[in-house]
Design a protein around this motif. Structure first.
Motif, mmCIF file in Angstrom:
data_model
loop_
_atom_site.group_PDB
_atom_site.id
_atom_site.type_symbol
_atom_site.label_atom_id
_atom_site.label_comp_id
_atom_site.label_asym_id
_atom_site.label_seq_id
_atom_site.Cartn_x
_atom_site.Cartn_y
_atom_site.Cartn_z
ATOM 1 N N ASN A 177 0.808 -1.227 0.000
ATOM 2 C CA ASN A 177 0.000 0.000 0.000
ATOM 3 C C ASN A 177 0.844 1.282 0.000
ATOM 4 O O ASN A 177 0.343 2.355 0.366
ATOM 5 N N GLN B 119 -1.192 10.062 7.812
ATOM 6 C CA GLN B 119 -0.521 8.891 8.371
ATOM 7 C C GLN B 119 -0.201 9.085 9.845
ATOM 8 O O GLN B 119 -0.236 8.130 10.638
ATOM 9 N N PRO C 8 -11.417 6.241 6.946
ATOM 10 C CA PRO C 8 -10.836 5.147 6.157
ATOM 11 C C PRO C 8 -11.566 4.902 4.848
ATOM 12 O O PRO C 8 -10.986 4.379 3.903
ATOM 13 N N ASN D 30 -9.815 6.336 1.862
ATOM 14 C CA ASN D 30 -8.416 5.932 1.731
ATOM 15 C C ASN D 30 -7.992 5.784 0.266
ATOM 16 O O ASN D 30 -6.956 6.315 -0.139
#
Length: 328
Positions: A85, A146, A154, A157
């Motif tokens: 990721n 972060q 989320p 994201n």
């Protein structure tokens, strides 16, 4: 679409396409495989630019460096240096570094091209500055997210981390295309005339004018509606289409037309003209019907027998023909 095809060589952001394809593809295919494909596309573009166009698109070079580095790291170290990721932000950071170097020290790119005898045609600074500004903002926001410096859901994201870099490069491409369209609409390309005159032993080779057989003129001339930077290429194409190129005793593959004069005629129908010479070593290389070699003194003595354009070009032709005769 026709406008895009006509000015495709000016849309420098096309060099971002391998990067855009890679950024999209790594979410569909295995990342290492897609990085290899993206690197292959970038290298193919670089080879085409260098071998065919004798130039190098900065964004192709930028993509090759960024994608190639990520590909090698993933191929030989796995996820040690580029964890899960984090591939997209890593690639974006590498592209940002390349763009930042070009913006702050553009002479490095020019010197690189000069070292390898490549043409410098565009600066790429506008798009590079856009990448530096937008990617910097994006990476700073990612750093804040972060470390939980700002609230973040989320659910967003994917859009924040992966979608925005692709949109940045698509925006550069869009701005480049729109700018070219506006420039082409406001400043249409002016057609110009290309004339090619062979020279040999201090003389120039002329043929009767097609409309006025009693008037001597350049044996090769054509109206060209393309950009000036492609005039040399069109002149070479004109030369290859001439019958004498196939019948001449000496090979013409190593002989190229050379631009010696650009000027604008005056009168009821003004025109922009580019004059090229074709230096050859033997006078019998031109089997044109009715063609003949003349000295510039012959032209000046009988000005009524030669075209008006030729009278304008005579002084330059005389100088070039004499220099070529002495240093051939």
């Amino acid at each position: 679409m026709n406008l895009l095809l006509k000015y495709k060589d000016k849309i420098v952001s096309f060099g971002l396409l391998p990067t855009i394809i890679t950024l999209i593809g790594i979410h569909i295919f295995p990342t290492t495989t897609m990085l290899g494909i993206g690197l292959g596309i970038s290298l193919a573009g670089v080879l085409y630019d260098v071998l065919r166009l004798k130039a190098l698109n900065f964004f192709l070079l930028q993509g090759t460096i960024g994608i190639g580095t990520c590909f090698l790291l993933r191929l030989f170290t796995g996820y040690k240096y580029i964890p899960h990721n984090s591939l997209t932000p890593t690639l974006e950071f590498m592209l940002l570094v390349c763009a930042f170097i070009h913006v702050t020290a553009p002479e490095l790119y020019r010197n690189f091209l000069r070292k390898f005898h490549l043409n410098f045609t565009f600066s790429y600074l506008l798009e590079a500055k856009l990448i530096v500004v937008l990617s910097s903002i994006h990476l700073i926001v990612l750093f804040a997210l972060q470390h939980e410096l700002i609230p973040f859901s989320p659910e967003h994201n994917f859009g924040v981390i992966y979608l925005i870099p692709t949109l940045i490069y698509l925006l550069c491409l869009f701005i480049n295309i729109v700018g070219i369209q506006i420039a082409a609409t406001q400043s249409p390309q002016e057609p110009h005339i290309i004339r090619i005159i062979p020279i040999c032993n201090g003389k120039i080779y002329l043929t009767p004018h097609t409309a006025q057989p009693s008037i001597w003129d350049a044996p090769i001339q054509s109206l060209f509606e393309g950009p000036l930077r492609k005039s040399q290429q069109h002149a070479k194409h004109l030369l290859k289409q001439q019958p004498f190129c196939k019948k001449a005793k000496a090979p013409h593959k190593k002989i190229h037309p050379r631009l010696i004069l650009s000027y604008r005629t005056q009168g009821s129908l003004p025109a922009f003209i580019q004059l090229y010479i074709l230096p050859v070593s033997q006078e019998n290389e031109f089997p044109f019907s009715g063609g003949q070699f003349f000295t510039c003194e012959d032209i000046k003595k009988s000005s009524t027998c030669f075209s008006q354009e030729l009278m304008i070009e005579c002084e330059r032709l005389q100088l070039v023909a004499q220099v070529w005769k002495e240093f051939e």
